[in-house]
Structure formats: structure tokens, C-alpha cells
Design a protein around this motif. Structure first.
Motif, mmCIF file in Angstrom:
data_model
loop_
_atom_site.group_PDB
_atom_site.id
_atom_site.type_symbol
_atom_site.label_atom_id
_atom_site.label_comp_id
_atom_site.label_asym_id
_atom_site.label_seq_id
_atom_site.Cartn_x
_atom_site.Cartn_y
_atom_site.Cartn_z
ATOM 1 N N SER A 133 -1.581 7.713 4.361
ATOM 2 C CA SER A 133 -2.093 7.590 5.734
ATOM 3 C C SER A 133 -1.623 6.271 6.330
ATOM 4 O O SER A 133 -1.905 5.202 5.773
ATOM 5 N N ASN A 184 -0.625 4.246 0.267
ATOM 6 C CA ASN A 184 -1.474 5.291 0.841
ATOM 7 C C ASN A 184 -0.665 6.102 1.852
ATOM 8 O O ASN A 184 0.004 5.526 2.707
ATOM 9 N N ASN A 215 4.020 12.259 0.075
ATOM 10 C CA ASN A 215 4.039 10.800 0.087
ATOM 11 C C ASN A 215 5.436 10.221 0.247
ATOM 12 O O ASN A 215 5.591 9.006 0.330
ATOM 13 N N GLU A 272 -5.179 -1.600 4.563
ATOM 14 C CA GLU A 272 -5.261 -2.148 3.205
ATOM 15 C C GLU A 272 -4.439 -3.435 3.070
ATOM 16 O O GLU A 272 -4.924 -4.422 2.507
ATOM 17 N N ALA A 313 -3.029 2.626 5.196
ATOM 18 C CA ALA A 313 -2.083 1.735 4.514
ATOM 19 C C ALA A 313 -2.010 0.379 5.212
ATOM 20 O O ALA A 313 -2.044 -0.671 4.555
ATOM 21 N N SER A 334 0.852 -1.185 0.000
ATOM 22 C CA SER A 334 0.000 0.000 0.000
ATOM 23 C C SER A 334 0.887 1.233 0.000
ATOM 24 O O SER A 334 1.830 1.330 0.791
#
Length: 514
Positions: A50, A48, A140, A57, A54, A46
Motif C-alpha cells: 500500500s 508494504n 507486490n 511507515e 509504506a 518499507s
């Protein structure tokens, strides 16, 4: 409902519901056990930004099918809290599952949402576009996770820690670490060497002597892979790494055959191969004198065989740099030192070992070469190596061919398929440890580190990470038997640079498997 209907329902359940169903009755439990008679590996990536999203997921993905996790490895970006991620994963998988959570320089695997192969290498610096919010943006940057869990029937798995203390010598600490691995293996198995060790070393720990001792102490069949320069947390089935007065220097995920397990259906095998990214060049030299400065760097003088004159370090390095041809790519230089050492654990002699240890060259002056690391002795011979993208590319192709030998033969007819099914070899998972300097910019194409695995075994789960010290040890040969080396002439190389190391797990079906 008959067994076939139950089997068809249970095999579609997510892991938690599957575990609950196994507790309902003996009949249901027996059906669940038949579903998980073979090993299984699950992984997910993941990206993501966050942390909690993450983790959710990847946990949801790896637990979306029946599995009983015997171990878990998570690699995360450094912007994620290691402690929080470790807590969330151990809470999700249960207190009896050994978990290692490691801060990585990048992650490799299949995206939990899109099923696309991802190789994300986080740079330490550079220009980022905040507005695009892509995976290399500042928002990110260093955010993401890859999670892998494994179920290996017929094996016991636990995390064994190397605990440092200022009151105990480094040699005694390493001895205890190796003995702990052997003792654990002997307690659960009929052997003293496990089938596989996945090793993580702390970035402040010198792993060269520890890996050399492990190499001498373990049977040739024991596959050892991992990351020698990590930052991690671990939890074993027995303890955590929170021990007063000690700090965690390394942790080994030890996979050993279970002597008390009922006879497993088929056989699980661990395979190793690698792709190198360095090439030797220049003359062979011999160390004359060595001096350790700052407990981390070695200053050494050297001469050529047959010549007693000590070389001018700075001049030699300048001449060697001019030999290197490259296209606007930064090239690192190393020395590969052949070390003949006598290994022991306490009073037990393990005999002589001959290994190749790599040291990054930092510079030189009129008399000395300066390298990163310690352990070089007067009389050690060495060659210079430099990183080379062409060597890495051709070596990656060889790794692809190595792994291709694990693919089953094509099914030509029904009769042949039936005969082959009883002894069918099937790859069910893999782990990849790749140097952080190897990526799309280095090769000029994406996903080059994972492609030897993903192209050979499409749809098979795998997970990987970019690191700064790839560990890879097996028998002194590649997967292909024709490359076997005479053991007396072999030089062991367990710690690599500019390389990618592959651990591939396969299962040979037994007769009568459903």
C-alpha cells in the motif's frame, strides 16, 4: 528543571515534538540546539504494497528521533505513483526541505518494522506466485520505498536542476547547470566547489558529457555520486521542477559548507569507494570512423595499433565471446573508451581531461561495432570489458576493506579512550548506488551490495537503490592512501557499469563536545 533533565527528555522526543519544544523558549531552544550539534542521518525501508501505508511507515521511522531534515531522498518502485509519493513526503517534511523522489529498479536499506537489512531488486519479467504474496509476487512487484533524510550542521543543502529546452543547445544547458552549482556554492560558502554532489540524471538524458564537465569544473575534494538513468521529481528550497517550457534533465543535491554558520563542533567528511563488476580483455583498438544513428547509437569501425586494416566487427565479437568463460550466466560486453577532451564553460577553459566512458556493445556487422550511446570520436582508443561475478565478488571484498579503514581503533584503556574521544571519527550514515544486474542471483548470496557498509558499521543508518548507471567520482584513489595514482597518468571514471558505489559520511568530534 535543570539543563541536564531537559536534555535527557528532549533527546528522546520524535522530530515533530522536538521541533515544537525548540519553539517554547530560548532556554529550550538552546538545549535542543546542543542535542543537534552533530550531523545525523536517518533512513528506512518499507515493502508494504500500500503506497500510503509504506510512506507512513518510513516517515514515522526517520522522524522517530530528533532531526532537522536539510534534505530527503526517496526511491520507490515504479508501481507506486511518483507524484503521490513526492507530495506526501514533501508535505511531511515541510516546504523548506529539498526533496528528490526517484523511481528505482530496487531498493536497499533497513526495514522500518523489523530492522532487517533488505536488498530488493525488482525484475522486469519472470514467474511470480500470487498466492504467497511475497515481495516478488505480482501484487507486490515494484512496490516499496526507501527514504533517507539528513541533517548536516555547518552545511547548506539545496537541489539544483538542469532544465532542458528545444530552444537552447545541449552544451549551453550543461554549462548553465555547472555554473548554477558553482554560483549557489559561492553564495553560501567561501568556495566555488561543494563538498558533495548527489546527482540524478533523467533516463532520456545523455549524462556522459555533463558528468565529464562537472568532473573538470569541481575541485578534487568534491565527491560526486548518484544515478545517471533515473525518473524523478524534485523540490528545492526555492523552486519546484514545474517550469513552463522546460523539462527536467537532471538534478543535483548540492552540499556546501555554510560560511555564515557558527563554528561547528568537529568536522563532517564525505568518503567514496566502489566495487566494480567488469574486467577488461582482448586487444586495444582505435576508432577509425563513427556514425550516430537514431541519436542514441554509434556505429564505429576500428583497427589495432600498428595495423591499418579495418577489423571485421562481427568476427571480432564472435572471437571475444568465445574467450568469456561463465557458468550459465548472461554476460554483457562493453567497450571502455579513453576520451581526451578539452572542457570549458562558455568562454572559460577548464583545461584537458582524460576519462574512461563505458558503452554497451549491441552487435556488429562486416565493418562496424554497434554500441549504445554517443560521444565517441575517431582516434579514441578502447578496450573491451565484460561483466564478471568473480571480479565483482573480489572487488566487493576490497570495498569492505576500504570502509574498514574508517572504523575507529579499539579502546585499549580508559586513558587512551579519553585521548581518542576528542578526535574520534564516527560514521553516521551512507548511501549506496548499485547496478540493477548485481544481486543475489549474480553473487549467490544475499545482501552482498550492502554488506561492505552494514558489516563495518552495524546499526548505522544507510539507504540505497538499484539503478542503470552508477555515478561515482572522487580523487583518483580509493579510501586507502597507498592506492593513490599519479595524477598525470590517471584516467577518470565517473560513470560505471556493473558496479556498486558507496558514499559514506563521517564526523570527527571536536573537543568539549557533550
Amino acid at each position: 528543571m535543570n539543563d541536564d533533565i531537559l536534555h535527557n527528555i528532549f533527546r528522546r522526543l520524535p522530530a515533530r515534538s522536538f521541533a515544537a519544544a525548540a519553539c517554547v523558549s530560548k532556554t529550550w531552544n538552546s538545549t535542543c540546539n546542543r542535542i543537534l550539534r552533530r550531523p545525523k542521518f536517518a533512513s528506512a525501508v518499507s515493502l508494504n504494497p500500500s503506497l500510503h501505508v509504506a510512506v507512513e511507515e518510513v516517515v514515522h521511522k526517520v522522524l522517530s528521533e530528533p532531526i532537522r531534515p536539510q534534505f530527503a531522498i526517496a526511491c520507490v518502485g515504479v508501481e507506486f505513483s511518483l507524484e503521490v509519493v513526492h507530495h506526501l513526503i514533501t508535505e511531511a517534511l515541510g516546504s523548506r526541505t529539498p526533496v528528490i523522489t526517484n523511481a528505482a529498479r530496487g531498493i536497499i536499506g533497513v526495514d522500518a518494522l523489523t530492522d532487517e537489512v533488505k536488498e530488493v531488486k525488482w525484475e522486469l519479467s519472470g514467474d511470480y506466485d500470487v498466492e504467497t504474496q511475497d515481495y516478488n509476487s505480482i501484487f507486490n512487484r515494484n512496490r516499496g520505498i526507501v527514504l533517507a533524510v539528513g541533517f548536516l550542521p555547518g552545511f547548506k543543502v539545496d537541489a539544483i536542476s538542469l532544465l532542458r529546452s528545444i530552444k537552447v543547445s545541449e552544451v549551453a544547458v550543461a554549462d548553465k547547470f555547472v555554473m548554477d552549482i558553482r554560483d549557489y556554492t559561492a553564495s553560501v560558502s567561501d568556495f566555488t566547489s561543494p563538498s558533495c554532489i548527489i546527482l540524478f540524471g533523467d533516463q532520456h538524458e545523455d549524462m556522459k558529457p555533463i558528468i565529464a564537465k562537472l568532473d573538470s569544473a569541481m575541485a578534487e575534494e568534491t565527491v560526486i555520486v548518484g544515478d545517471a538513468c533515473g525518473c524523478f521529481l524534485s523540490k528545492s528550497r526555492r523552486t519546484t521542477n514545474e517550469i513552463n517550457g522546460f523539462s527536467l534533465g537532471a538534478v543535483a543535491l548540492v552540499i556546501a559548507r555554510d560560511k555564515n554558520s557558527p563554528e561547528a563542533v568537529g568536522e563532517t567528511i564525505f568518503h567514496f569507494t566502489s566495487s566494480t563488476g567488469t574486467i577488461p580483455f582482448g586487444p586495444e583498438l582505435k576508432a577509425v570512423s563513427t556514425s550516430i544513428r537514431g541519436s542514441k547509437f554509434t556505429w564505429l569501425s576500428a583497427f589495432m595499433e600498428g595495423d591499418d586494416e579495418i577489423l571485421h566487427g562481427q568476427s571480432i565479437l564472435k572471437d571475444l565471446q568465445e574467450e568469456i568463460e561463465y557458468d550459465d550466466l548472461e554476460t554483457d560486453m562493453f567497450i571502455g573508451v579513453t576520451q581526451n577532451r578539452k572542457q570549458s564553460i562558455g568562454s572559460q577553459s577548464l583545461g584537458p581531461s582524460k576519462s574512461l566512458a563505458m558503452y554497451k556493445v549491441l552487435g556488429g556487422d562486416q565493418q562496424y561495432f554497434v554500441v549504445d550511446g554517443v560521444g565517441i570520436r575517431p582516434g579514441d582508443s578502447f578496450l573491451f570489458y565484460h561483466s564478471d561475478s568473480e571480479t565483482a565478488s573480489s572487488s566487493s571484498s576490497i570495498a569492505f576493506e576500504d570502509l574498514a579503514t574508517l572504523n575507529p581503533p579499539p579502546k585499549t584503556n580508559a586513558a587512551a579512550s579519553s585521548v581518542f574521544a576528542a578526535g574520534k571519527s564516527e560514521v553516521f550514515g551512507g548511501l549506496i548506488f548499485s547496478c540493477h544486474s548485481r544481486g543475489q542471483a549474480y553473487f549467490g548470496r544475499p545482501n552482498v551490495n550492502s554488506s561492505p557498509f552494514s558489516l563495518n558499521f552495524p546499526g548505522v543508518p544507510f539507504a540505497g537503490m538499484f539503478c542503470a548507471g552508477e555515478i561515482g567520482r572522487a580523487v583518483s584513489r580509493s579510501i586507502r592512501d597507498e592506492e593513490e595514482v599519479d595524477e598525470d597518468d590517471s584516467v577518470r571514471r565517473c560513470l560505471h557499469v556493473y558496479s556498486t558505489v558507496y558514499l559514506v559520511m563521517s564526523h570527527i568530534n571536536g573537543g568539549g563536545e557533550r
